[in-house]
Write a protein that holds these residues in place. Sequence first.
Motif, PDB file in Angstrom:
ATOM      1  N   GLY A 144      -7.043  14.953   7.358  1.00 12.47           N
ATOM      2  CA  GLY A 144      -8.063  14.441   7.901  1.00 12.47           C
ATOM      3  C   GLY A 144      -7.321  13.755   8.894  1.00 12.47           C
ATOM      4  O   GLY A 144      -6.989  13.256  10.251  1.00 12.47           O
ATOM      5  N   PHE A 145      -6.863  12.557   8.051  1.00 10.84           N
ATOM      6  CA  PHE A 145      -6.471  10.509   9.434  1.00 10.84           C
ATOM      7  C   PHE A 145      -5.033  11.383   9.783  1.00 10.84           C
ATOM      8  O   PHE A 145      -4.740  11.132  10.951  1.00 10.84           O
ATOM      9  CB  PHE A 145      -5.678  10.057   8.079  1.00 10.84           C
ATOM     10  CG  PHE A 145      -4.760   8.560   8.303  1.00 10.84           C
ATOM     11  CD1 PHE A 145      -5.617   7.928   8.849  1.00 10.84           C
ATOM     12  CD2 PHE A 145      -3.724   8.643   8.004  1.00 10.84           C
ATOM     13  CE1 PHE A 145      -5.374   6.915   9.611  1.00 10.84           C
ATOM     14  CE2 PHE A 145      -3.432   7.763   8.104  1.00 10.84           C
ATOM     15  CZ  PHE A 145      -4.056   6.889   9.312  1.00 10.84           C
ATOM     16  N   GLU A 203      -2.628   1.850  12.208  1.00 11.74           N
ATOM     17  CA  GLU A 203      -3.916   1.622  11.890  1.00 11.74           C
ATOM     18  C   GLU A 203      -4.192   1.709  10.903  1.00 11.74           C
ATOM     19  O   GLU A 203      -5.525   0.825   9.957  1.00 11.74           O
ATOM     20  CB  GLU A 203      -4.878   3.433  12.146  1.00 11.74           C
ATOM     21  CG  GLU A 203      -5.629   3.954  12.570  1.00 11.74           C
ATOM     22  CD  GLU A 203      -6.232   5.016  12.511  1.00 11.74           C
ATOM     23  OE1 GLU A 203      -6.926   5.943  11.703  1.00 11.74           O
ATOM     24  OE2 GLU A 203      -5.503   5.805  13.927  1.00 11.74           O
ATOM     25  N   LEU A 204      -3.433   2.349  10.213  1.00  7.23           N
ATOM     26  CA  LEU A 204      -2.704   2.069   8.118  1.00  7.23           C
ATOM     27  C   LEU A 204      -2.877   0.631   8.217  1.00  7.23           C
ATOM     28  O   LEU A 204      -3.488  -0.088   7.355  1.00  7.23           O
ATOM     29  CB  LEU A 204      -1.043   2.118   7.878  1.00  7.23           C
ATOM     30  CG  LEU A 204      -0.881   3.716   7.232  1.00  7.23           C
ATOM     31  CD1 LEU A 204       0.196   3.845   6.651  1.00  7.23           C
ATOM     32  CD2 LEU A 204      -2.131   3.310   5.704  1.00  7.23           C
ATOM     33  N   GLY A 207      -6.282  -1.355   9.816  1.00  8.64           N
ATOM     34  CA  GLY A 207      -7.423  -0.372   8.968  1.00  8.64           C
ATOM     35  C   GLY A 207      -7.273  -0.922   7.218  1.00  8.64           C
ATOM     36  O   GLY A 207      -7.945  -1.724   6.404  1.00  8.64           O
ATOM     37  N   ARG A 208      -5.915  -0.487   6.976  1.00 10.24           N
ATOM     38  CA  ARG A 208      -5.870  -0.660   5.094  1.00 10.24           C
ATOM     39  C   ARG A 208      -5.299  -2.158   4.867  1.00 10.24           C
ATOM     40  O   ARG A 208      -4.780  -1.991   3.432  1.00 10.24           O
ATOM     41  CB  ARG A 208      -5.155   0.337   4.995  1.00 10.24           C
ATOM     42  CG  ARG A 208      -6.238   1.590   4.902  1.00 10.24           C
ATOM     43  CD  ARG A 208      -5.537   2.949   4.705  1.00 10.24           C
ATOM     44  NE  ARG A 208      -6.632   4.300   5.450  1.00 10.24           N
ATOM     45  CZ  ARG A 208      -6.123   5.579   5.241  1.00 10.24           C
ATOM     46  NH1 ARG A 208      -5.806   5.744   4.589  1.00 10.24           N
ATOM     47  NH2 ARG A 208      -6.919   6.163   5.724  1.00 10.24           N
ATOM     48  N   LYS A 209      -5.045  -2.740   5.353  1.00 10.89           N
ATOM     49  CA  LYS A 209      -3.683  -4.113   5.315  1.00 10.89           C
ATOM     50  C   LYS A 209      -2.185  -3.535   4.631  1.00 10.89           C
ATOM     51  O   LYS A 209      -2.298  -3.975   3.820  1.00 10.89           O
ATOM     52  CB  LYS A 209      -4.395  -5.206   4.423  1.00 10.89           C
ATOM     53  CG  LYS A 209      -5.700  -5.234   5.955  1.00 10.89           C
ATOM     54  CD  LYS A 209      -4.850  -6.629   6.594  1.00 10.89           C
ATOM     55  CE  LYS A 209      -5.661  -7.494   7.634  1.00 10.89           C
ATOM     56  NZ  LYS A 209      -5.252  -6.799   8.740  1.00 10.89           N
ATOM     57  N   VAL A 210      -2.278  -2.391   4.851  1.00  8.99           N
ATOM     58  CA  VAL A 210      -1.247  -1.554   3.574  1.00  8.99           C
ATOM     59  C   VAL A 210      -0.041  -2.348   4.217  1.00  8.99           C
ATOM     60  O   VAL A 210       0.934  -2.566   5.763  1.00  8.99           O
ATOM     61  CB  VAL A 210      -0.657  -0.251   3.614  1.00  8.99           C
ATOM     62  CG1 VAL A 210       0.815   0.135   3.095  1.00  8.99           C
ATOM     63  CG2 VAL A 210      -1.613   0.370   3.545  1.00  8.99           C
ATOM     64  N   PRO A 211       0.848  -3.612   3.457  1.00 10.81           N
ATOM     65  CA  PRO A 211       2.171  -4.156   3.849  1.00 10.81           C
ATOM     66  C   PRO A 211       2.846  -3.645   3.968  1.00 10.81           C
ATOM     67  O   PRO A 211       3.015  -2.188   2.892  1.00 10.81           O
ATOM     68  CB  PRO A 211       2.691  -4.849   2.761  1.00 10.81           C
ATOM     69  CG  PRO A 211       1.831  -4.922   1.503  1.00 10.81           C
ATOM     70  CD  PRO A 211       0.398  -3.700   1.900  1.00 10.81           C
ATOM     71  N   ILE A 212       3.974  -3.729   5.445  1.00 13.60           N
ATOM     72  CA  ILE A 212       4.958  -2.673   4.723  1.00 13.60           C
ATOM     73  C   ILE A 212       6.567  -2.803   5.028  1.00 13.60           C
ATOM     74  O   ILE A 212       7.408  -3.832   5.914  1.00 13.60           O
ATOM     75  CB  ILE A 212       5.003  -0.891   6.306  1.00 13.60           C
ATOM     76  CG1 ILE A 212       3.204  -0.766   5.999  1.00 13.60           C
ATOM     77  CG2 ILE A 212       5.869  -0.168   6.912  1.00 13.60           C
ATOM     78  CD1 ILE A 212       2.853   0.202   7.302  1.00 13.60           C
ATOM     79  N   ILE A 213       7.332  -2.372   4.723  1.00 14.60           N
ATOM     80  CA  ILE A 213       8.756  -2.909   5.314  1.00 14.60           C
ATOM     81  C   ILE A 213       9.265  -1.067   5.716  1.00 14.60           C
ATOM     82  O   ILE A 213       9.041  -0.025   5.817  1.00 14.60           O
ATOM     83  CB  ILE A 213       9.691  -2.584   4.172  1.00 14.60           C
ATOM     84  CG1 ILE A 213       8.519  -3.633   3.129  1.00 14.60           C
ATOM     85  CG2 ILE A 213      11.106  -3.038   4.828  1.00 14.60           C
ATOM     86  CD1 ILE A 213      10.548  -4.332   1.982  1.00 14.60           C
TER      87      ILE A 213
END
Lengths: 262, 361
Positions: A144-145, A203-204, A207-213
């Motif tokens: 859905g997201f 958004e990720l 919204g979700r504070k996911v650390p990303i490389i």
Amino acid sequence: MSPSPLLTVSNVSLMFGGVRALNDVSLEVQPGEITALIGPNGAGKSSLLNCISGLYRPTQGSIQFHSARGSQEITTTPTHQIAALGIARTFQTPALYPGLSTLDNILTARHIHMRQGLLSGLLYVGPARREEEAHRARAEEILGFLDLKHLANTPAGALSYGHRKQVDLGRALALEPELLLVDEPMAGLHQEERETLTRYLLELHFGRKVPIILVEHDIQLVMEIADHVVVLDFGSKIADGPAEEVQRDAAVIAAYLGEETH
Amino acid sequence: MSAQRLSEWWPLALAFVGFVLLPALDLLPTELLRLLASIGTTAISVMGLNLLLGYTGQVSLGQAAFVMVGAYTSAILARETGLSFWLSMPLAGLAAGLVGLLFGLPSLRVRGFYLAMATLAAQFIIPWVIKAPEKLATLVGWLTLGLVHPTWDSTLTGGATGLQVPAPVLFGSTLDSTRAEYLTVLAVVVVAFLFQRNVVRTRTGRALVAIRDNERAAEVLGIHPYTYKLQAFFLCALYAGIAGALQAHFRRSISPDAFTLASSIEQLGMLVVGGAGYLAGPLFGVSLFRLMQDIIVRVTPTLREIVPRLLPFVAQTDVDTSFRPLIFGLTLMLFLIYQPLGMAHGVRQLAARWRARVPSR
Ligand SMILES: Nc1ncnc2c1ncn2[C@@H]1O[C@H](COP(=O)(O)OP(=O)(O)O)[C@@H](O)[C@H]1O
Ligand SMILES: [Mg+2]
């Protein structure tokens, strides 16, 4: 640098025969940040992600992951255990399971969060069934997201390239990672698909504070969304710092930005 | 709503009448029941192969040897300890599963052609051990440094001759009729099929397919390929063992020469023709091959009169020996060229086309 990084890469070198894909690379990833990894083709960006996710073994150096459950060296940890620690990734060319439906591709990423084994799977009663249904609901939420609900039952092998990239990202999200590695998410996508995917990434992140490389060629996008930029060239790190700072760096402009402004 | 319910249930009701009620009331010819029982028994083993090859992408050339382990385990348990068939059958499955696990160990290191060669070992070692169990006993003695001295010899397994096997007994009555065989096999087929479906649809099954489709991407999601490959080998051989137990107790005799490499290969052929990686694949493939075999047996006497007259270089014995492999080989080839994904895939395509033509409800 900062007192409590999430990931520490220390002096990592990677050799392929005579080719030095990575040369003494060190970097830190801070929790809650987007770290962009940029550099020309063949600079070693994918190789570095492969080292972090355990698909390649560094020839030298070490990688430390500092999760909520404690610090751990993951330099030689088997790939599946690194995933279980909460490091998820996408691939430069999406690597889905073509024989599974879109929904099942996402559900597969719930593997580490599920408990049912062979016997309970065979019988499929009670707890096994409830577990399956709960995770199916989670997977549907992720679909859905990503606005992919209408493709839930389509075999992944039949999806368009753009959708495959999205499902690859969705699958990494379904693992509920503590660190997300994204390898060129925009490569090969149309403008519209790029905008959608950028929206998901933001958004990720917010919204979700996911650390990303994030490995990405679109320099404008990188400068807009990344907190921190690391530049690789011929396997060596040539710049590392906040986005604005790196953008002014002469070496970067020579190695990369110059090449990219056609 | 109720109309829809009905339309979902009538195929099941029809199947119940055709496959359970009519046979139970003895309204179907014995010959047909024998054919169906033989299809069912083989299909169980091929379902195991489907989990391994179709869903996990690992090859095995040892399936007949695992059927053999099941057949002998159940037969020996029944003969030596008088254990009920209903217990010896699952134990036979378990024993075969563990042996399968052992021969699946090479899958940790090798794949494809090399794995096929490694599993081929089962096809040589297992019959050898069963013909001469005293050699295994000696080996066990050595390995345990003389602590264990099994007293196995060829009276246990019947050596090169084989064994007579008691028929199963249920509530005091001996199941030695074709009808009883058919109904027992049917029950086991239904359970085996449901288990296969459950595994495939849930966590384990997704892990198996993930490994088949992209092993690296499976690892990256936390799936340990070795664990699941071994589980697939275990399941594959477990199904073979169950099929072996059924075969032993209803055929009433087993011989070590009946579990050949040719049978292993034929099972692979049936799976590919039926549709590897489709739940219904094994049933389709085995049915087609068994029906063809039935027809071949019927027409061979006529052909052996006609063909040598038309083609003088063909002898009557050539017709006897070559007609069946020729037809089977040809079928396999035609499928690989025109429908490489098998009958189940073809049926699915037809169903999709049909649904597209009829306006949906
Ligand atoms: N599996 C491999 N075997 C041999 N060489 C490799 C392998 N993977 C990457 N390389 C080499 O390492 C270098 C870095 O490649 P890569 O990490 O894919 O760069 P990037 O992702 O920055 O474009 C290249 O020279 C590439 O040819
Ligand atoms: Mg790359």
